[in-house]
Design a protein around this motif. Sequence first.
Motif, PDB file in Angstrom:
ATOM      1  N   GLY A 110       2.159   7.993  10.777  1.00  0.00           N
ATOM      2  CA  GLY A 110       2.800   9.145  10.152  1.00  0.00           C
ATOM      3  C   GLY A 110       3.383   8.861   8.782  1.00  0.00           C
ATOM      4  O   GLY A 110       4.117   9.689   8.236  1.00  0.00           O
ATOM      5  N   LEU A 111       3.057   7.701   8.202  1.00  0.00           N
ATOM      6  CA  LEU A 111       3.620   7.329   6.906  1.00  0.00           C
ATOM      7  C   LEU A 111       2.768   7.822   5.735  1.00  0.00           C
ATOM      8  O   LEU A 111       3.251   7.905   4.609  1.00  0.00           O
ATOM      9  N   VAL A 112       1.497   8.112   6.005  1.00  0.00           N
ATOM     10  CA  VAL A 112       0.630   8.693   4.976  1.00  0.00           C
ATOM     11  C   VAL A 112      -0.149   9.845   5.597  1.00  0.00           C
ATOM     12  O   VAL A 112      -0.321   9.924   6.823  1.00  0.00           O
ATOM     13  N   ARG A 113      -0.635  10.743   4.759  1.00  0.00           N
ATOM     14  CA  ARG A 113      -1.537  11.807   5.193  1.00  0.00           C
ATOM     15  C   ARG A 113      -2.852  11.651   4.426  1.00  0.00           C
ATOM     16  O   ARG A 113      -2.914  10.935   3.432  1.00  0.00           O
ATOM     17  N   ARG A 114      -3.879  12.329   4.874  1.00  0.00           N
ATOM     18  CA  ARG A 114      -5.168  12.200   4.212  1.00  0.00           C
ATOM     19  C   ARG A 114      -5.909  13.532   4.229  1.00  0.00           C
ATOM     20  O   ARG A 114      -5.680  14.382   5.102  1.00  0.00           O
ATOM     21  N   ILE A 125       0.836  -1.202   0.000  1.00  0.00           N
ATOM     22  CA  ILE A 125       0.000   0.000   0.000  1.00  0.00           C
ATOM     23  C   ILE A 125       0.869   1.250   0.000  1.00  0.00           C
ATOM     24  O   ILE A 125       0.639   2.193  -0.756  1.00  0.00           O
ATOM     25  N   LEU A 126       1.883   1.237   0.858  1.00  0.00           N
ATOM     26  CA  LEU A 126       2.773   2.399   0.956  1.00  0.00           C
ATOM     27  C   LEU A 126       3.477   2.635  -0.383  1.00  0.00           C
ATOM     28  O   LEU A 126       3.588   3.775  -0.856  1.00  0.00           O
ATOM     29  N   SER A 127       3.950   1.572  -1.010  1.00  0.00           N
ATOM     30  CA  SER A 127       4.614   1.689  -2.303  1.00  0.00           C
ATOM     31  C   SER A 127       3.640   2.174  -3.378  1.00  0.00           C
ATOM     32  O   SER A 127       3.995   3.000  -4.223  1.00  0.00           O
ATOM     33  N   PHE A 128       2.425   1.671  -3.337  1.00  0.00           N
ATOM     34  CA  PHE A 128       1.408   2.078  -4.306  1.00  0.00           C
ATOM     35  C   PHE A 128       1.140   3.577  -4.209  1.00  0.00           C
ATOM     36  O   PHE A 128       1.101   4.289  -5.221  1.00  0.00           O
ATOM     37  N   LEU A 129       0.986   4.091  -3.005  1.00  0.00           N
ATOM     38  CA  LEU A 129       0.759   5.520  -2.824  1.00  0.00           C
ATOM     39  C   LEU A 129       1.954   6.341  -3.298  1.00  0.00           C
ATOM     40  O   LEU A 129       1.788   7.401  -3.911  1.00  0.00           O
ATOM     41  N   ALA A 130       3.160   5.848  -3.010  1.00  0.00           N
ATOM     42  CA  ALA A 130       4.362   6.593  -3.381  1.00  0.00           C
ATOM     43  C   ALA A 130       4.553   6.669  -4.890  1.00  0.00           C
ATOM     44  O   ALA A 130       5.166   7.609  -5.404  1.00  0.00           O
ATOM     45  N   GLN A 131       4.015   5.685  -5.615  1.00  0.00           N
ATOM     46  CA  GLN A 131       4.224   5.648  -7.063  1.00  0.00           C
ATOM     47  C   GLN A 131       3.022   6.131  -7.872  1.00  0.00           C
ATOM     48  O   GLN A 131       3.143   6.387  -9.066  1.00  0.00           O
ATOM     49  N   HIS A 132       1.860   6.235  -7.223  1.00  0.00           N
ATOM     50  CA  HIS A 132       0.657   6.615  -7.968  1.00  0.00           C
ATOM     51  C   HIS A 132      -0.019   7.872  -7.441  1.00  0.00           C
ATOM     52  O   HIS A 132      -1.077   8.254  -7.949  1.00  0.00           O
ATOM     53  N   LEU A 136       9.935   9.051  -6.551  1.00  0.00           N
ATOM     54  CA  LEU A 136       9.179   8.346  -5.533  1.00  0.00           C
ATOM     55  C   LEU A 136       8.560   9.348  -4.564  1.00  0.00           C
ATOM     56  O   LEU A 136       9.246  10.182  -3.987  1.00  0.00           O
ATOM     57  N   GLY A 137       7.242   9.279  -4.399  1.00  0.00           N
ATOM     58  CA  GLY A 137       6.543  10.160  -3.484  1.00  0.00           C
ATOM     59  C   GLY A 137       6.250  11.539  -4.024  1.00  0.00           C
ATOM     60  O   GLY A 137       5.616  12.355  -3.348  1.00  0.00           O
ATOM     61  N   ARG A 138       6.691  11.819  -5.245  1.00  0.00           N
ATOM     62  CA  ARG A 138       6.484  13.164  -5.821  1.00  0.00           C
ATOM     63  C   ARG A 138       5.648  13.122  -7.101  1.00  0.00           C
ATOM     64  O   ARG A 138       5.623  14.059  -7.872  1.00  0.00           O
ATOM     65  N   ARG A 139       4.937  12.034  -7.280  1.00  0.00           N
ATOM     66  CA  ARG A 139       4.159  11.889  -8.505  1.00  0.00           C
ATOM     67  C   ARG A 139       2.726  12.362  -8.310  1.00  0.00           C
ATOM     68  O   ARG A 139       2.115  12.121  -7.266  1.00  0.00           O
ATOM     69  N   ARG A 140       2.209  12.987  -9.331  1.00  0.00           N
ATOM     70  CA  ARG A 140       0.815  13.407  -9.289  1.00  0.00           C
ATOM     71  C   ARG A 140      -0.079  12.264  -9.750  1.00  0.00           C
ATOM     72  O   ARG A 140       0.344  11.430 -10.538  1.00  0.00           O
ATOM     73  N   TRP A 191     -12.045   9.939   1.868  1.00  0.00           N
ATOM     74  CA  TRP A 191     -10.680  10.304   2.249  1.00  0.00           C
ATOM     75  C   TRP A 191      -9.748   9.956   1.089  1.00  0.00           C
ATOM     76  O   TRP A 191      -9.845   8.886   0.501  1.00  0.00           O
ATOM     77  N   TRP A 192      -8.814  10.854   0.791  1.00  0.00           N
ATOM     78  CA  TRP A 192      -7.778  10.616  -0.210  1.00  0.00           C
ATOM     79  C   TRP A 192      -6.435  10.621   0.499  1.00  0.00           C
ATOM     80  O   TRP A 192      -6.119  11.549   1.253  1.00  0.00           O
ATOM     81  N   TYR A 193      -5.668   9.573   0.265  1.00  0.00           N
ATOM     82  CA  TYR A 193      -4.417   9.353   0.986  1.00  0.00           C
ATOM     83  C   TYR A 193      -3.209   9.594   0.081  1.00  0.00           C
ATOM     84  O   TYR A 193      -3.217   9.239  -1.100  1.00  0.00           O
ATOM     85  N   GLU A 194      -2.164  10.173   0.675  1.00  0.00           N
ATOM     86  CA  GLU A 194      -0.883  10.382  -0.005  1.00  0.00           C
ATOM     87  C   GLU A 194       0.229  10.002   0.958  1.00  0.00           C
ATOM     88  O   GLU A 194       0.078  10.118   2.180  1.00  0.00           O
ATOM     89  N   VAL A 195       1.358   9.578   0.412  1.00  0.00           N
ATOM     90  CA  VAL A 195       2.485   9.210   1.253  1.00  0.00           C
ATOM     91  C   VAL A 195       3.150  10.473   1.798  1.00  0.00           C
ATOM     92  O   VAL A 195       3.171  11.526   1.143  1.00  0.00           O
ATOM     93  N   THR A 196       3.653  10.408   3.019  1.00  0.00           N
ATOM     94  CA  THR A 196       4.360  11.537   3.626  1.00  0.00           C
ATOM     95  C   THR A 196       5.855  11.440   3.321  1.00  0.00           C
ATOM     96  O   THR A 196       6.343  10.420   2.809  1.00  0.00           O
ATOM     97  N   ALA A 197       6.583  12.499   3.670  1.00  0.00           N
ATOM     98  CA  ALA A 197       8.038  12.494   3.473  1.00  0.00           C
ATOM     99  C   ALA A 197       8.668  11.360   4.289  1.00  0.00           C
ATOM    100  O   ALA A 197       9.623  10.716   3.836  1.00  0.00           O
ATOM    101  N   GLU A 198       8.142  11.114   5.499  1.00  0.00           N
ATOM    102  CA  GLU A 198       8.677  10.026   6.315  1.00  0.00           C
ATOM    103  C   GLU A 198       8.396   8.678   5.662  1.00  0.00           C
ATOM    104  O   GLU A 198       9.245   7.785   5.668  1.00  0.00           O
ATOM    105  N   GLY A 199       7.197   8.538   5.071  1.00  0.00           N
ATOM    106  CA  GLY A 199       6.867   7.297   4.378  1.00  0.00           C
ATOM    107  C   GLY A 199       7.791   7.048   3.199  1.00  0.00           C
ATOM    108  O   GLY A 199       8.224   5.915   2.962  1.00  0.00           O
TER     109      GLY A 199
END
Length: 265
Positions: A54-58, A17-24, A96-100, A69-77
């Motif tokens: 603290g690994l994702v924000r919403r 899940i964390l990887s999915f958020l970071a890449q999508h 990683l983590g900077r994709r729209r 709720w829409w989730y995105e990965v945080t800098a810590e994640g």
Amino acid sequence: MGDFAAVRRLPPRRWRILSFLAQHGSVSTLDVALVCDVSRLTAHRDLVWLYEAGLVRRERCEEDRTHTWWYEVTAEGVEVLRRTLTAAGRPVPLQLGRRRPSLADALLFLPLVEVSRRNPGRCELFQWLATVETSAWLRQHDLAHLRADGYGVWLEDGRCLRFLVHVDAGAVGDAAVAREKRSSGLGGLLTGYRRTGGVVPVGAVLVIAQDIERQEQMLAGLGREPLRARVAVTTREMLYRYWANDQVWSLPEDGNARRLIDLDF
């Protein structure tokens, strides 16, 4: 969460899940449930755990009556993912983590994943590359001048279709007058293919037009100036109307509408 050792003990699904958020980019609970093939409640629990860690924000839009709720990965994640991949000797994906969020993900990737889940053994989205990975794939095939929103391999009933997908963003510039908006931006959408001397290694180039008027404009333009690559066009509305594999695509060379897998002929 400062305890990196504890974070590393995350179950594989939460890592996914964390990887999915970071890449999508931004995703919903329903998207996560679909990709991970779990119930919506399970996806919700995992996302809440990652949020509290603290690994994702919403966030959610106040005007959205569904209160999604829409989730995105945080800098810590992102840092946790980067450190874990590096320690395992695996490459760290670009941006990683900077994709729209990509429209191609919402319009084609997730619907095809859902069809795969509903038809195991008969249908499968065998591969999907997001925009950044698609650019790298094109460079590997000496097609760096092409720009596509995604690349996929679709399997159905023993047949295979490799495709590139482009999403029409609509008219370019607010100053375009009404008669120009019909075709504004369409000319540049496939410009790179006109510069391609070799063969593009896919069965079809898919274009998702913003509406039927722009679809007709693109088909007319391709009829006047054909490309070597097979181009099939549909609209966003049509994608919402049918299951993704039953969606019909129009070709400039004939008036027949074809299902996705039937584009590989």
